[in-house]
Write a protein that holds these residues in place. Structure first.
Motif, PDB file in Angstrom:
ATOM      1  N   HIS A  73       3.201 -37.411 -17.166  1.00 43.82           N
ATOM      2  CA  HIS A  73       1.940 -37.179 -18.331  1.00 43.82           C
ATOM      3  C   HIS A  73       1.079 -37.029 -17.444  1.00 43.82           C
ATOM      4  O   HIS A  73      -0.138 -36.011 -18.114  1.00 43.82           O
ATOM      5  CB  HIS A  73       1.672 -38.617 -18.660  1.00 43.82           C
ATOM      6  N   GLN A  74       1.058 -37.188 -15.837  1.00 41.93           N
ATOM      7  CA  GLN A  74      -0.417 -36.440 -15.486  1.00 41.93           C
ATOM      8  C   GLN A  74      -0.211 -34.894 -15.093  1.00 41.93           C
ATOM      9  O   GLN A  74      -1.489 -34.336 -14.455  1.00 41.93           O
ATOM     10  CB  GLN A  74      -1.016 -37.344 -14.452  1.00 41.93           C
ATOM     11  N   GLY A  75       0.731 -34.465 -14.713  1.00 43.16           N
ATOM     12  CA  GLY A  75       0.993 -33.416 -14.081  1.00 43.16           C
ATOM     13  C   GLY A  75       0.758 -32.833 -12.630  1.00 43.16           C
ATOM     14  O   GLY A  75      -0.124 -33.671 -12.241  1.00 43.16           O
ATOM     15  N   GLY A  76       0.428 -31.997 -12.142  1.00 48.31           N
ATOM     16  CA  GLY A  76       0.813 -31.878 -10.372  1.00 48.31           C
ATOM     17  C   GLY A  76       2.088 -32.540 -10.510  1.00 48.31           C
ATOM     18  O   GLY A  76       2.484 -32.891 -10.577  1.00 48.31           O
ATOM     19  N   GLY A  77       1.895 -32.433  -8.909  1.00 48.77           N
ATOM     20  CA  GLY A  77       2.676 -33.082  -7.656  1.00 48.77           C
ATOM     21  C   GLY A  77       4.070 -32.568  -8.015  1.00 48.77           C
ATOM     22  O   GLY A  77       3.117 -31.013  -7.848  1.00 48.77           O
TER      23      GLY A  77
END
Length: 109
Positions: free
Chosen positions: A27-31
């Motif tokens: 849900h937060q994106g990135g990584g």
């Protein structure tokens, strides 16, 4: 990447792929990007077949041993892979030991 082709050929991958649970959403994106499911399955099958410790997974596999173990645990716990996981975990004593976090026979005093 010949390990992936050897331990998870196309025919096996086409059978296993629909049984795997969907990827969780970020849900937060990135990584980091998710490791390839086929390479992970090949690594799991390598450990189960060879009997080596999951920590001794060859460096030529494109998947880290921790990812392999975590994904194995997720797939076995998923309701969509119940049949697939129970077959893999009940078929050999090595698989049972691997699932329980023991990669070799316990030593008795």
């Amino acid at each position: 990447m010949w390990f992936v082709e050897k331990y998870c050929p196309d025919a096996l991958w086409h059978l296993a792929q629909p049984l795997l649970p969907p990827h969780p959403e970020r849900h937060q994106g990135g990584g980091r990007s998710r490791s390839d499911d086929r390479a992970t399955l090949a690594a799991i099958l390598y450990v189960l077949e060879s009997g080596c410790s999951r920590r001794k997974l060859p460096g030529s596999f494109p998947v880290h041993w921790r990812t392999t173990h975590r994904r194995f645990a997720q797939w076995v716990a998923s309701p969509t892979t119940t049949g697939f996981g129970s077959t893999a975990t009940s078929s050999t004593p090595r698989a049972t030991r691997w699932r329980n976090g023991r990669s070799s026979y316990s030593r008795r005093a």
